[in-house]
Structure formats: C-alpha cells, structure tokens
Design a protein around this motif. Sequence first.
Motif, PDB file in Angstrom:
ATOM      1  N   ALA A 208      -3.456  -8.562   3.012  1.00 36.56           N
ATOM      2  CA  ALA A 208      -2.233  -9.321   3.286  1.00 36.56           C
ATOM      3  C   ALA A 208      -1.068  -8.388   3.584  1.00 36.56           C
ATOM      4  CB  ALA A 208      -1.905 -10.237   2.104  1.00 36.56           C
ATOM      5  N   LEU A 209      -1.360  -7.212   4.144  1.00 39.23           N
ATOM      6  CA  LEU A 209      -0.316  -6.245   4.458  1.00 39.23           C
ATOM      7  C   LEU A 209       0.619  -6.782   5.533  1.00 39.23           C
ATOM      8  CD1 LEU A 209      -2.487  -3.008   4.536  1.00 39.23           C
ATOM      9  CD2 LEU A 209      -0.664  -3.499   2.890  1.00 39.23           C
ATOM     10  N   THR A 210       1.926  -6.635   5.300  1.00 39.58           N
ATOM     11  CA  THR A 210       2.923  -7.048   6.288  1.00 39.58           C
ATOM     12  C   THR A 210       3.632  -5.846   6.910  1.00 39.58           C
ATOM     13  OG1 THR A 210       4.607  -7.295   4.568  1.00 39.58           O
ATOM     14  CG2 THR A 210       3.317  -9.251   5.143  1.00 39.58           C
ATOM     15  N   SER A 211       3.531  -4.687   6.273  1.00 38.58           N
ATOM     16  CA  SER A 211       4.138  -3.463   6.799  1.00 38.58           C
ATOM     17  C   SER A 211       3.226  -2.283   6.498  1.00 38.58           C
ATOM     18  CB  SER A 211       5.527  -3.233   6.196  1.00 38.58           C
ATOM     19  OG  SER A 211       5.447  -3.046   4.799  1.00 38.58           O
ATOM     20  N   LEU A 212       3.468  -1.179   7.209  1.00 39.80           N
ATOM     21  CA  LEU A 212       2.598  -0.019   7.074  1.00 39.80           C
ATOM     22  C   LEU A 212       3.428   1.253   7.160  1.00 39.80           C
ATOM     23  CD1 LEU A 212      -0.413   0.729   6.846  1.00 39.80           C
ATOM     24  CD2 LEU A 212      -0.480   0.867   9.335  1.00 39.80           C
ATOM     25  N   ASN A 213       3.264   2.089   6.153  1.00 44.51           N
ATOM     26  CA  ASN A 213       3.985   3.371   6.126  1.00 44.51           C
ATOM     27  C   ASN A 213       2.973   4.471   5.833  1.00 44.51           C
ATOM     28  OD1 ASN A 213       5.900   5.379   6.025  1.00 44.51           O
ATOM     29  ND2 ASN A 213       6.661   4.829   4.004  1.00 44.51           N
ATOM     30  N   LEU A 214       2.419   5.055   6.892  1.00 44.67           N
ATOM     31  CA  LEU A 214       1.387   6.076   6.728  1.00 44.67           C
ATOM     32  C   LEU A 214       2.034   7.455   6.598  1.00 44.67           C
ATOM     33  CD1 LEU A 214      -1.233   4.882   9.361  1.00 44.67           C
ATOM     34  CD2 LEU A 214      -1.302   4.553   6.879  1.00 44.67           C
TER      35      LEU A 214
ATOM     36  N   ILE B 239       3.605   2.571  14.963  1.00 43.73           N
ATOM     37  CA  ILE B 239       2.545   3.573  14.859  1.00 43.73           C
ATOM     38  C   ILE B 239       3.195   4.947  15.029  1.00 43.73           C
ATOM     39  CG2 ILE B 239       0.325   4.366  15.721  1.00 43.73           C
ATOM     40  CD1 ILE B 239       0.289   1.472  14.681  1.00 43.73           C
ATOM     41  N   PRO B 240       3.157   5.795  14.000  1.00 43.15           N
ATOM     42  CA  PRO B 240       3.861   7.083  14.089  1.00 43.15           C
ATOM     43  C   PRO B 240       3.166   8.082  15.007  1.00 43.15           C
ATOM     44  CG  PRO B 240       2.686   6.893  12.004  1.00 43.15           C
ATOM     45  CD  PRO B 240       2.551   5.568  12.684  1.00 43.15           C
ATOM     46  N   GLU B 241       3.938   9.049  15.480  1.00 41.91           N
ATOM     47  CA  GLU B 241       3.447  10.075  16.400  1.00 41.91           C
ATOM     48  C   GLU B 241       2.333  10.927  15.800  1.00 41.91           C
ATOM     49  OE1 GLU B 241       3.961  11.013  19.455  1.00 41.91           O
ATOM     50  OE2 GLU B 241       5.790  10.024  20.150  1.00 41.91           O
ATOM     51  N   HIS B 242       2.340  11.096  14.475  1.00 43.42           N
ATOM     52  CA  HIS B 242       1.355  12.001  13.872  1.00 43.42           C
ATOM     53  C   HIS B 242      -0.061  11.440  13.874  1.00 43.42           C
ATOM     54  CE1 HIS B 242       1.299   9.718  10.048  1.00 43.42           C
ATOM     55  NE2 HIS B 242       2.609   9.679  10.130  1.00 43.42           N
ATOM     56  N   ILE B 243      -0.222  10.166  14.177  1.00 46.70           N
ATOM     57  CA  ILE B 243      -1.568   9.612  14.327  1.00 46.70           C
ATOM     58  C   ILE B 243      -2.151  10.111  15.648  1.00 46.70           C
ATOM     59  CG2 ILE B 243      -2.947   7.520  14.510  1.00 46.70           C
ATOM     60  CD1 ILE B 243      -1.738   7.850  11.786  1.00 46.70           C
TER      61      ILE B 243
ATOM     62  N   LEU C  42       0.850  -1.185   0.000  1.00 43.56           N
ATOM     63  CA  LEU C  42       0.000   0.000   0.000  1.00 43.56           C
ATOM     64  C   LEU C  42       0.888   1.238   0.000  1.00 43.56           C
ATOM     65  CD1 LEU C  42      -2.647   1.621   0.406  1.00 43.56           C
ATOM     66  CD2 LEU C  42      -2.379   1.215   2.874  1.00 43.56           C
ATOM     67  N   VAL C  43       0.670   2.107  -0.989  1.00 47.92           N
ATOM     68  CA  VAL C  43       1.391   3.376  -1.066  1.00 47.92           C
ATOM     69  C   VAL C  43       0.363   4.501  -1.116  1.00 47.92           C
ATOM     70  CG1 VAL C  43       2.993   4.809  -2.378  1.00 47.92           C
ATOM     71  CG2 VAL C  43       3.333   2.327  -2.280  1.00 47.92           C
ATOM     72  N   ILE C  44       0.444   5.432  -0.179  1.00 46.49           N
ATOM     73  CA  ILE C  44      -0.467   6.579  -0.163  1.00 46.49           C
ATOM     74  C   ILE C  44       0.326   7.815  -0.555  1.00 46.49           C
ATOM     75  CG2 ILE C  44      -2.038   7.978   1.228  1.00 46.49           C
ATOM     76  CD1 ILE C  44      -2.500   5.530   2.991  1.00 46.49           C
ATOM     77  N   GLU C  45       0.096   8.286  -1.772  1.00 45.33           N
ATOM     78  CA  GLU C  45       0.820   9.457  -2.280  1.00 45.33           C
ATOM     79  C   GLU C  45       0.080  10.759  -1.995  1.00 45.33           C
ATOM     80  OE1 GLU C  45       1.478   8.632  -6.413  1.00 45.33           O
ATOM     81  OE2 GLU C  45       3.192   7.308  -5.998  1.00 45.33           O
ATOM     82  N   SER C  46      -1.170  10.655  -1.584  1.00 43.63           N
ATOM     83  CA  SER C  46      -1.999  11.836  -1.374  1.00 43.63           C
ATOM     84  C   SER C  46      -1.838  12.374   0.044  1.00 43.63           C
ATOM     85  CB  SER C  46      -3.468  11.502  -1.625  1.00 43.63           C
ATOM     86  OG  SER C  46      -4.007  10.777  -0.539  1.00 43.63           O
ATOM     87  N   ASN C  47      -2.504  13.500   0.325  1.00 42.26           N
ATOM     88  CA  ASN C  47      -2.506  14.107   1.656  1.00 42.26           C
ATOM     89  C   ASN C  47      -3.804  13.810   2.410  1.00 42.26           C
ATOM     90  OD1 ASN C  47       0.071  15.330   1.483  1.00 42.26           O
ATOM     91  ND2 ASN C  47      -0.793  16.998   0.252  1.00 42.26           N
ATOM     92  N   VAL C  48      -4.387  12.659   2.134  1.00 46.54           N
ATOM     93  CA  VAL C  48      -5.618  12.274   2.819  1.00 46.54           C
ATOM     94  C   VAL C  48      -5.361  12.231   4.323  1.00 46.54           C
ATOM     95  CG1 VAL C  48      -5.173   9.777   2.589  1.00 46.54           C
ATOM     96  CG2 VAL C  48      -7.517  10.615   2.810  1.00 46.54           C
ATOM     97  N   GLU C  49      -6.333  12.720   5.121  1.00 47.75           N
ATOM     98  CA  GLU C  49      -6.150  12.855   6.560  1.00 47.75           C
ATOM     99  C   GLU C  49      -6.826  11.757   7.370  1.00 47.75           C
ATOM    100  OE1 GLU C  49      -7.386  16.721   7.787  1.00 47.75           O
ATOM    101  OE2 GLU C  49      -5.912  17.769   6.553  1.00 47.75           O
TER     102      GLU C  49
END
Length: 199
Positions: free
Chosen positions: A123-129, A151-155, A105-112
């Motif tokens: 079947a995701l094994t990693s997550l880069n939000l 889980i990043p701080e910006h969440i 999964l790649v999110i190129e947009s600025n969706v909030e």
Amino acid sequence: MEESVVDLVNEDYAFRQFSNGIAILDYVGEAKNISIPDYINDKPVLYIYKEAFCEKGIEAVTLPSLLEYIGEDAFYDNEIKEVIIPSKVNKIGGGAFGRNNIEKLVIESNVEFLPMFCFVGNALTSLNLPESVKNISNDCFAENNFEELIIPEHITEIPKQSFASNKKLKKVTLPSKFENYIDSIFYKCDMENIEFTII
C-alpha cells in the motif's frame, strides 16, 4: 577448524546457531506484533532465512538492529504496515516483503539491489530510495498505491514491470535514460492519465 553449527528452538523461533551469530529459520510464536530480538543465546541475530515469517498473520515487526540478510519470501503474505530496514542489511531476497499492507518503507542500510517482487502488492503511496540503491528488479514495486513517483538519477536499471499495475498513478518524474522503456516499466498502469516529466 570447522564452524560450530546447531539448530535450536525457543518459545518464539526455530533458529540455527553459528559461531558468529544466529539465523532465524521459522517463527513459531503466536504474537502478531513482534520485535525480533537483537540477540538470541548471547549471539547477534544476523540472518532471517527463506520464508521464516511467511504467512504468519504478522501485523507489525521490528527487525533486529544487527541484521545483515533477509531471505527470499521471508515476510511474504502478512499484514505488516511499516518496515524499517536496519543499517547493516546488505542483501534482501526476492519477495521478502511482498503481499503485505506496507504504507511506510524506510531503508537505513546501504543495500544496492532490490530483487523481484520485493515489495509487490503493498500500500505504498510514496518512495524514497537511498543513493545506495542502484538497481531494482522486475515487479519490485508492482501493485501499490502510488499516485506520484520520482525516480532518482542514481537508479541505473529499472526492468520491465517494476512499477506495473499501479492503478492510482497520476504523475511520474524519471531520468531521460528510461524514457524509451516507460511502457514496459509501467505496464498495466493507466498510461493515458499519467503525466510524465523527463529530467
């Protein structure tokens, strides 16, 4: 002056033509590996409406580069393995990519905001939000194949069961603001065998 609106069909799509662009209503083609065009009738494809590609047996999809909106359950229950969310997407509906086989999964947009069931059952094994994503909803990433999560701080908000039933999960790093909600966030995960690091 009223906006011009007309519903049309070509060999692959039923669509609604607005004065400013196109909304895809339904996929009527037969291909399982599809590249949704950037333009139909010389107008940009801006919207994919509810359930437009739901249960179509799609194995791969490339989204149009000018796309702004992905509706509820738009691609629900297919066989898609990779998704790139284009840069102009500003809203994704609940269940949009649920019940596929998404490994990347790649999110190129600025969706909030990522809504409920958005990527459930993949079947995701990693997550880069990206940093634009502030909130995710319940069951958003439930039932995937994560082994390690950061889980990043910006969440700012992770509701209950957001990462439920990730049976392979072994290691989680998350901000201290979520420490008291671990049991609900990771509901039905193998809690006794997960190493939690609080930052």
